[in-house]
Design a protein around this motif. Sequence first.
Motif, PDB file in Angstrom:
ATOM      1  N   PRO A   1      -9.704   7.118   7.516  1.00 52.09           N
ATOM      2  CA  PRO A   1      -9.495   5.683   7.724  1.00 52.09           C
ATOM      3  C   PRO A   1      -8.157   5.232   7.143  1.00 52.09           C
ATOM      4  CG  PRO A   1     -11.413   6.096   6.298  1.00 52.09           C
ATOM      5  CD  PRO A   1     -10.830   7.405   6.661  1.00 52.09           C
ATOM      6  N   GLY A   2      -7.427   4.452   7.916  1.00 56.10           N
ATOM      7  CA  GLY A   2      -6.156   3.904   7.454  1.00 56.10           C
ATOM      8  C   GLY A   2      -4.955   4.779   7.759  1.00 56.10           C
ATOM      9  N   ALA A   3      -5.165   5.990   8.268  1.00 49.70           N
ATOM     10  CA  ALA A   3      -4.052   6.871   8.609  1.00 49.70           C
ATOM     11  C   ALA A   3      -3.361   6.328   9.859  1.00 49.70           C
ATOM     12  CB  ALA A   3      -4.535   8.292   8.845  1.00 49.70           C
ATOM     13  N   THR A   4      -2.039   6.204   9.782  1.00 46.68           N
ATOM     14  CA  THR A   4      -1.277   5.683  10.907  1.00 46.68           C
ATOM     15  C   THR A   4      -0.129   6.625  11.226  1.00 46.68           C
ATOM     16  OG1 THR A   4       0.108   4.368   9.433  1.00 46.68           O
ATOM     17  CG2 THR A   4      -1.788   3.268  10.395  1.00 46.68           C
ATOM     18  N   LYS A   5       0.238   6.646  12.469  1.00 46.71           N
ATOM     19  CA  LYS A   5       1.342   7.486  12.899  1.00 46.71           C
ATOM     20  C   LYS A   5       2.586   6.619  13.007  1.00 46.71           C
ATOM     21  CE  LYS A   5       2.390  11.287  15.895  1.00 46.71           C
ATOM     22  NZ  LYS A   5       1.940  12.169  16.947  1.00 46.71           N
TER      23      LYS A   5
ATOM     24  N   ILE B   1      -0.739   8.543   5.345  1.00 49.83           N
ATOM     25  CA  ILE B   1      -2.135   8.521   4.920  1.00 49.83           C
ATOM     26  C   ILE B   1      -2.223   7.740   3.613  1.00 49.83           C
ATOM     27  CG2 ILE B   1      -4.105   9.957   4.270  1.00 49.83           C
ATOM     28  CD1 ILE B   1      -2.563  12.208   5.925  1.00 49.83           C
ATOM     29  N   PRO B   2      -3.097   6.729   3.537  1.00 46.34           N
ATOM     30  CA  PRO B   2      -3.201   5.944   2.314  1.00 46.34           C
ATOM     31  C   PRO B   2      -3.540   6.819   1.103  1.00 46.34           C
ATOM     32  CG  PRO B   2      -4.452   4.917   4.078  1.00 46.34           C
ATOM     33  CD  PRO B   2      -4.013   6.256   4.578  1.00 46.34           C
ATOM     34  N   VAL B   3      -2.963   6.464  -0.045  1.00 48.91           N
ATOM     35  CA  VAL B   3      -3.179   7.217  -1.283  1.00 48.91           C
ATOM     36  C   VAL B   3      -4.656   7.222  -1.665  1.00 48.91           C
ATOM     37  CG1 VAL B   3      -2.664   7.244  -3.759  1.00 48.91           C
ATOM     38  CG2 VAL B   3      -0.861   6.763  -2.130  1.00 48.91           C
ATOM     39  N   ASP B   4      -5.353   6.124  -1.424  1.00 51.50           N
ATOM     40  CA  ASP B   4      -6.746   6.001  -1.846  1.00 51.50           C
ATOM     41  C   ASP B   4      -7.749   6.474  -0.788  1.00 51.50           C
ATOM     42  OD1 ASP B   4      -6.223   3.947  -0.085  1.00 51.50           O
ATOM     43  OD2 ASP B   4      -7.210   2.400  -1.281  1.00 51.50           O
TER      44      ASP B   4
ATOM     45  N   MET C   1       0.848  -1.167   0.000  1.00 52.23           N
ATOM     46  CA  MET C   1       0.000   0.000   0.000  1.00 52.23           C
ATOM     47  C   MET C   1       0.905   1.245   0.000  1.00 52.23           C
ATOM     48  SD  MET C   1      -2.942   1.194   2.669  1.00 52.23           S
ATOM     49  CE  MET C   1      -4.289   0.315   1.916  1.00 52.23           C
ATOM     50  N   GLU C   2       0.506   2.229  -0.773  1.00 51.98           N
ATOM     51  CA  GLU C   2       1.263   3.472  -0.840  1.00 51.98           C
ATOM     52  C   GLU C   2       0.652   4.504   0.111  1.00 51.98           C
ATOM     53  OE1 GLU C   2       2.236   5.016  -4.661  1.00 51.98           O
ATOM     54  OE2 GLU C   2       1.944   3.052  -5.581  1.00 51.98           O
ATOM     55  N   TYR C   3       1.517   5.350   0.643  1.00 51.59           N
ATOM     56  CA  TYR C   3       1.092   6.365   1.600  1.00 51.59           C
ATOM     57  C   TYR C   3       1.551   7.744   1.163  1.00 51.59           C
ATOM     58  CZ  TYR C   3      -0.015   2.557   4.782  1.00 51.59           C
ATOM     59  OH  TYR C   3      -0.560   1.432   5.359  1.00 51.59           O
ATOM     60  N   LEU C   4       0.847   8.751   1.642  1.00 49.98           N
ATOM     61  CA  LEU C   4       1.200  10.142   1.412  1.00 49.98           C
ATOM     62  C   LEU C   4       1.509  10.795   2.760  1.00 49.98           C
ATOM     63  CD1 LEU C   4      -1.640  11.217  -1.052  1.00 49.98           C
ATOM     64  CD2 LEU C   4       0.704  10.638  -1.632  1.00 49.98           C
ATOM     65  N   SER C   5       2.275  11.871   2.728  1.00 50.26           N
ATOM     66  CA  SER C   5       2.556  12.643   3.940  1.00 50.26           C
ATOM     67  C   SER C   5       1.416  13.630   4.185  1.00 50.26           C
ATOM     68  CB  SER C   5       3.868  13.396   3.780  1.00 50.26           C
ATOM     69  OG  SER C   5       3.719  14.409   2.794  1.00 50.26           O
ATOM     70  N   LEU C   6       1.478  14.322   5.303  1.00 49.49           N
ATOM     71  CA  LEU C   6       0.482  15.356   5.602  1.00 49.49           C
ATOM     72  C   LEU C   6       0.486  16.432   4.521  1.00 49.49           C
ATOM     73  CD1 LEU C   6       0.931  15.947   9.441  1.00 49.49           C
ATOM     74  CD2 LEU C   6      -1.010  14.895   8.299  1.00 49.49           C
ATOM     75  N   ARG C   7       1.667  16.890   4.134  1.00 49.04           N
ATOM     76  CA  ARG C   7       1.789  17.952   3.144  1.00 49.04           C
ATOM     77  C   ARG C   7       1.226  17.518   1.782  1.00 49.04           C
ATOM     78  NH1 ARG C   7       4.614  22.431   3.371  1.00 49.04           N
ATOM     79  NH2 ARG C   7       5.874  21.672   5.089  1.00 49.04           N
ATOM     80  N   GLN C   8       1.549  16.308   1.358  1.00 48.28           N
ATOM     81  CA  GLN C   8       1.049  15.799   0.072  1.00 48.28           C
ATOM     82  C   GLN C   8      -0.467  15.664   0.089  1.00 48.28           C
ATOM     83  OE1 GLN C   8       3.404  12.243   0.143  1.00 48.28           O
ATOM     84  NE2 GLN C   8       4.856  13.039  -1.374  1.00 48.28           N
ATOM     85  N   THR C   9      -1.011  15.177   1.195  1.00 47.46           N
ATOM     86  CA  THR C   9      -2.457  15.031   1.320  1.00 47.46           C
ATOM     87  C   THR C   9      -3.142  16.388   1.342  1.00 47.46           C
ATOM     88  OG1 THR C   9      -2.109  12.975   2.550  1.00 47.46           O
ATOM     89  CG2 THR C   9      -4.290  13.972   2.679  1.00 47.46           C
ATOM     90  N   ALA C  10      -2.542  17.351   2.041  1.00 47.56           N
ATOM     91  CA  ALA C  10      -3.108  18.700   2.109  1.00 47.56           C
ATOM     92  C   ALA C  10      -3.171  19.330   0.716  1.00 47.56           C
ATOM     93  CB  ALA C  10      -2.269  19.565   3.043  1.00 47.56           C
ATOM     94  N   GLU C  11      -2.137  19.162  -0.081  1.00 50.54           N
ATOM     95  CA  GLU C  11      -2.135  19.695  -1.446  1.00 50.54           C
ATOM     96  C   GLU C  11      -3.173  18.990  -2.309  1.00 50.54           C
ATOM     97  OE1 GLU C  11       1.872  19.364  -2.860  1.00 50.54           O
ATOM     98  OE2 GLU C  11       2.615  20.864  -1.451  1.00 50.54           O
ATOM     99  N   LYS C  12      -3.299  17.696  -2.147  1.00 50.21           N
ATOM    100  CA  LYS C  12      -4.248  16.900  -2.928  1.00 50.21           C
ATOM    101  C   LYS C  12      -5.694  17.316  -2.636  1.00 50.21           C
ATOM    102  CE  LYS C  12      -5.748  12.088  -3.396  1.00 50.21           C
ATOM    103  NZ  LYS C  12      -5.530  10.715  -2.911  1.00 50.21           N
ATOM    104  N   TRP C  13      -6.015  17.547  -1.362  1.00 50.69           N
ATOM    105  CA  TRP C  13      -7.382  17.868  -0.950  1.00 50.69           C
ATOM    106  C   TRP C  13      -7.670  19.361  -0.867  1.00 50.69           C
ATOM    107  CZ3 TRP C  13      -7.718  13.964   3.694  1.00 50.69           C
ATOM    108  CH2 TRP C  13      -7.843  12.657   3.189  1.00 50.69           C
ATOM    109  N   GLY C  14      -6.651  20.196  -1.007  1.00 53.88           N
ATOM    110  CA  GLY C  14      -6.859  21.637  -0.928  1.00 53.88           C
ATOM    111  C   GLY C  14      -7.112  22.128   0.490  1.00 53.88           C
ATOM    112  N   LEU C  15      -6.471  21.505   1.463  1.00 56.76           N
ATOM    113  CA  LEU C  15      -6.608  21.868   2.871  1.00 56.76           C
ATOM    114  C   LEU C  15      -5.250  22.295   3.418  1.00 56.76           C
ATOM    115  CD1 LEU C  15      -8.726  18.823   4.099  1.00 56.76           C
ATOM    116  CD2 LEU C  15      -9.565  21.107   3.568  1.00 56.76           C
ATOM    117  N   SER C  16      -5.252  22.829   4.633  1.00 59.14           N
ATOM    118  CA  SER C  16      -3.984  23.153   5.279  1.00 59.14           C
ATOM    119  C   SER C  16      -3.400  21.886   5.905  1.00 59.14           C
ATOM    120  CB  SER C  16      -4.194  24.211   6.358  1.00 59.14           C
ATOM    121  OG  SER C  16      -4.936  23.674   7.433  1.00 59.14           O
TER     122      SER C  16
END
Length: 66
Positions: free
Chosen positions: A30-34, A41-44, A1-16
């Motif tokens: 769901p699926g986010a792990t520390k 955060i899972p890519v999907d 499974m591929e994961y994204l960082s907080l920054r990558q996810t924020a850019e993808k979703w348009g959030l801070s």
Amino acid sequence: MEYLSLRQTAEKWGLSVRRVQTLCITDRIPGATKIGSYWAIPVDADKPKDERIKSGKYIKKQGKMK
């Protein structure tokens, strides 16, 4: 499974980054792990619905005041 960082996810979703971190802390993604001090955060993963109050009114049950 591929994961994204907080920054990558924020850019993808348009959030801070802070908002995505808050969503992870409150188990809204769901699926986010520390891993150590980083969130993975899972890519999907789907962007959760925004449930914050936008009307400016704070919803609170009114109890009897003495």
